[in-house]
Design an enzyme around this catalytic site. Structure first.
Site, PDB file in Angstrom:
ATOM      1  N   ASN A  73      80.601  84.078  66.184  1.00  0.00           N
ATOM      2  CA  ASN A  73      81.788  84.635  66.834  1.00  0.00           C
ATOM      3  C   ASN A  73      82.839  83.580  67.191  1.00  0.00           C
ATOM      4  O   ASN A  73      84.014  83.910  67.327  1.00  0.00           O
ATOM      5  CB  ASN A  73      81.323  85.395  68.084  1.00  0.00           C
ATOM      6  CG  ASN A  73      82.437  85.621  69.074  1.00  0.00           C
ATOM      7  OD1 ASN A  73      83.252  86.530  68.910  1.00  0.00           O
ATOM      8  ND2 ASN A  73      82.514  84.775  70.110  1.00  0.00           N
ATOM      9  N   TYR A 147      94.439  80.911  59.799  1.00  0.00           N
ATOM     10  CA  TYR A 147      93.506  81.858  60.430  1.00  0.00           C
ATOM     11  C   TYR A 147      93.123  82.994  59.468  1.00  0.00           C
ATOM     12  O   TYR A 147      91.941  83.326  59.320  1.00  0.00           O
ATOM     13  CB  TYR A 147      94.167  82.419  61.696  1.00  0.00           C
ATOM     14  CG  TYR A 147      93.319  83.371  62.492  1.00  0.00           C
ATOM     15  CD1 TYR A 147      92.355  82.905  63.378  1.00  0.00           C
ATOM     16  CD2 TYR A 147      93.498  84.751  62.385  1.00  0.00           C
ATOM     17  CE1 TYR A 147      91.586  83.786  64.130  1.00  0.00           C
ATOM     18  CE2 TYR A 147      92.742  85.636  63.127  1.00  0.00           C
ATOM     19  CZ  TYR A 147      91.789  85.154  64.004  1.00  0.00           C
ATOM     20  OH  TYR A 147      91.027  86.024  64.742  1.00  0.00           O
ATOM     21  N   ALA A 149      93.149  83.028  56.267  1.00  0.00           N
ATOM     22  CA  ALA A 149      92.306  82.522  55.172  1.00  0.00           C
ATOM     23  C   ALA A 149      90.854  82.390  55.636  1.00  0.00           C
ATOM     24  O   ALA A 149      89.922  82.718  54.897  1.00  0.00           O
ATOM     25  CB  ALA A 149      92.829  81.179  54.684  1.00  0.00           C
ATOM     26  N   LYS A 151      89.396  84.136  57.957  1.00  0.00           N
ATOM     27  CA  LYS A 151      88.805  85.454  58.217  1.00  0.00           C
ATOM     28  C   LYS A 151      88.523  86.205  56.911  1.00  0.00           C
ATOM     29  O   LYS A 151      87.614  87.035  56.841  1.00  0.00           O
ATOM     30  CB  LYS A 151      89.718  86.265  59.148  1.00  0.00           C
ATOM     31  CG  LYS A 151      89.824  85.634  60.549  1.00  0.00           C
ATOM     32  CD  LYS A 151      88.464  85.475  61.193  1.00  0.00           C
ATOM     33  CE  LYS A 151      88.484  84.796  62.529  1.00  0.00           C
ATOM     34  NZ  LYS A 151      87.148  84.609  63.108  1.00  0.00           N
TER      35      LYS A 151
HETATM   36  P1  NAD Z   1      88.357  83.656  72.871  1.00  0.00           P
HETATM   37  O1  NAD Z   1      89.343  82.558  72.664  1.00  0.00           O
HETATM   38  O2  NAD Z   1      88.504  84.556  74.051  1.00  0.00           O
HETATM   39  O3  NAD Z   1      86.867  83.048  72.886  1.00  0.00           O
HETATM   40  C1  NAD Z   1      86.449  82.188  71.865  1.00  0.00           C
HETATM   41  C2  NAD Z   1      85.275  81.373  72.342  1.00  0.00           C
HETATM   42  O4  NAD Z   1      84.922  80.468  71.277  1.00  0.00           O
HETATM   43  C3  NAD Z   1      85.609  80.503  73.565  1.00  0.00           C
HETATM   44  O5  NAD Z   1      84.597  80.617  74.551  1.00  0.00           O
HETATM   45  C4  NAD Z   1      85.676  79.106  72.988  1.00  0.00           C
HETATM   46  O6  NAD Z   1      85.303  78.080  73.918  1.00  0.00           O
HETATM   47  C5  NAD Z   1      84.687  79.201  71.838  1.00  0.00           C
HETATM   48  N1  NAD Z   1      84.898  78.129  70.870  1.00  0.00           N
HETATM   49  C6  NAD Z   1      86.074  77.701  70.353  1.00  0.00           C
HETATM   50  N2  NAD Z   1      85.876  76.645  69.557  1.00  0.00           N
HETATM   51  C7  NAD Z   1      84.542  76.403  69.553  1.00  0.00           C
HETATM   52  C8  NAD Z   1      83.718  75.425  68.925  1.00  0.00           C
HETATM   53  N3  NAD Z   1      84.246  74.464  68.132  1.00  0.00           N
HETATM   54  N4  NAD Z   1      82.383  75.471  69.141  1.00  0.00           N
HETATM   55  C9  NAD Z   1      81.838  76.406  69.961  1.00  0.00           C
HETATM   56  N5  NAD Z   1      82.569  77.340  70.595  1.00  0.00           N
HETATM   57  C10 NAD Z   1      83.908  77.340  70.394  1.00  0.00           C
HETATM   58  O7  NAD Z   1      88.365  84.480  71.487  1.00  0.00           O
HETATM   59  P2  NAD Z   1      88.056  86.028  71.246  1.00  0.00           P
HETATM   60  O8  NAD Z   1      89.347  86.747  71.260  1.00  0.00           O
HETATM   61  O9  NAD Z   1      86.933  86.502  72.070  1.00  0.00           O
HETATM   62  O10 NAD Z   1      87.610  85.976  69.698  1.00  0.00           O
HETATM   63  C11 NAD Z   1      86.252  85.850  69.311  1.00  0.00           C
HETATM   64  C12 NAD Z   1      86.158  85.968  67.795  1.00  0.00           C
HETATM   65  O11 NAD Z   1      86.676  87.229  67.388  1.00  0.00           O
HETATM   66  C13 NAD Z   1      86.966  84.900  67.072  1.00  0.00           C
HETATM   67  O12 NAD Z   1      86.277  84.497  65.898  1.00  0.00           O
HETATM   68  C14 NAD Z   1      88.232  85.636  66.695  1.00  0.00           C
HETATM   69  O13 NAD Z   1      88.853  85.064  65.575  1.00  0.00           O
HETATM   70  C15 NAD Z   1      87.686  87.023  66.422  1.00  0.00           C
HETATM   71  N6  NAD Z   1      88.718  88.045  66.565  1.00  0.00           N
HETATM   72  C16 NAD Z   1      89.324  88.276  67.754  1.00  0.00           C
HETATM   73  C17 NAD Z   1      90.313  89.256  67.820  1.00  0.00           C
HETATM   74  C18 NAD Z   1      91.009  89.574  69.102  1.00  0.00           C
HETATM   75  O14 NAD Z   1      91.882  90.445  69.062  1.00  0.00           O
HETATM   76  N7  NAD Z   1      90.697  88.954  70.218  1.00  0.00           N
HETATM   77  C19 NAD Z   1      90.668  89.977  66.680  1.00  0.00           C
HETATM   78  C20 NAD Z   1      90.022  89.705  65.497  1.00  0.00           C
HETATM   79  C21 NAD Z   1      89.040  88.740  65.431  1.00  0.00           C
END
Ligand code: NAD
Length: 241
Positions: A73, A147, A149, A151
């Site tokens: 994630n 980003y 790319a 995903k």
């Molecule tokens: P967020 O920024 O709220 O949380 C992301 C977490 O990942 C954070 O706790 C951060 O510390 C951790 N992280 C970042 N880099 C890291 C690393 N190098 N090693 C370990 N941990 C790391 O993000 P979110 O919105 O909860 O998104 C979670 C996932 O869902 C992501 O992959 C994001 O791309 C995907 N996503 C989110 C959305 C959205 O609308 N929020 C939409 C589509 C996809």
């Protein structure tokens, strides 16, 4: 429906915030043993560090003896237009560091974590790997060369690993969230966010729990014949419409 997640060992990367945090809670609510790998948690674990991930996987095996579910994630955004152009001049381009940072966490991090965990699942003869894709991995998005790319790449990982690992009883699926109310999305310009909500048939942002529920269901025995798929959790939003 018996989800059969009690006492399952679930590793969630990026489980310290947002969707990952909600997922950790959702798996715990089903009785699973949850291990978080995050740079904001203790011990700090960085998905871009091969050494850090390999020792974290070994630590889970020595404590719990197995890994049943890996939720890849962790993810970051660093948005910039490929070429920002105004009045016949280049204002900026996406620089190499911005491109590489996102590739390293969102794509290479998923590779490193899965490569470290998959051998344990193969030995067990079972396992579930879930990858965080995104609606933008399906349709692209303005300002998100890097980003989007990653995903899209995660979808290819999902399809490839479903083929390679299925014979060992391992299922691999991806979730493609739309716009979910987390820090990542709240950082988007208000205008862009408003336009996404306006194009979402359910007319709202998603909640982290909506994605967490999809992970829990895909990890469970209820989804035991589902592999290699991408489940959209997006309120019906189709970018570009
Ligand atoms: P967020 O920024 O709220 O949380 C992301 C977490 O990942 C954070 O706790 C951060 O510390 C951790 N992280 C970042 N880099 C890291 C690393 N190098 N090693 C370990 N941990 C790391 O993000 P979110 O919105 O909860 O998104 C979670 C996932 O869902 C992501 O992959 C994001 O791309 C995907 N996503 C989110 C959305 C959205 O609308 N929020 C939409 C589509 C996809």
């Amino acid at each position: 429906m018996n989800l059969n997640l009690k006492d399952k060992v679930v590793v969630i990367t990026g489980g310290g915030a947002g969707i990952g945090h909600a997922s950790a809670e959702a798996f715990r609510a089903e009785g699973a043993k949850v291990v978080v790998w995050d740079v904001v948690s203790e011990p700090k674990i960085d998905v871009t560090s091969k050494a850090s991930i390999e020792s974290a996987a070994a630590a889970v095996i020595s404590e719990h003896g197995r890994i049943d579910v890996l939720v890849n994630n962790a993810g970051i955004v660093r948005d910039a237009q490929l070429v920002k152009w105004k009045d016949g001049e280049i204002l900026s381009t996406m620089d190499d560091a911005t491109f590489d940072a996102v590739i390293n966490v969102n794509l290479k991090g998923v590779f490193l974590c899965t490569r470290a965990v998959a051998p344990h699942m193969i030995r067990q003869g079972s396992g579930v790997i879930l990858n965080a894709s995104s609606i933008v991995g399906l349709y692209g998005n303005f300002g998100q060369t890097n980003y989007a790319a990653t995903k899209a790449g995660v979808i290819s990982f999902t399809q490839t690993w479903a083929r390679e690992l299925g014979r060992f009883g391992i299922r691999v699926n991806a979730v493609a969230p739309g716009f979910i109310a987390t820090e990542m999305v709240k950082a988007m310009p208000e205008k862009a966010l408003g336009s996404m909500v306006a194009r979402t048939p359910l007319a709202k942002l998603g909640d982290p729990a909506d994605v967490a529920n999809a992970y829990v269901w895909l990890a469970s025995d209820a989804a035991r014949f589902i592999s290699g798929t991408v489940l959209s959790v997006d309120g019906g939003l189709v970018l570009g419409t």
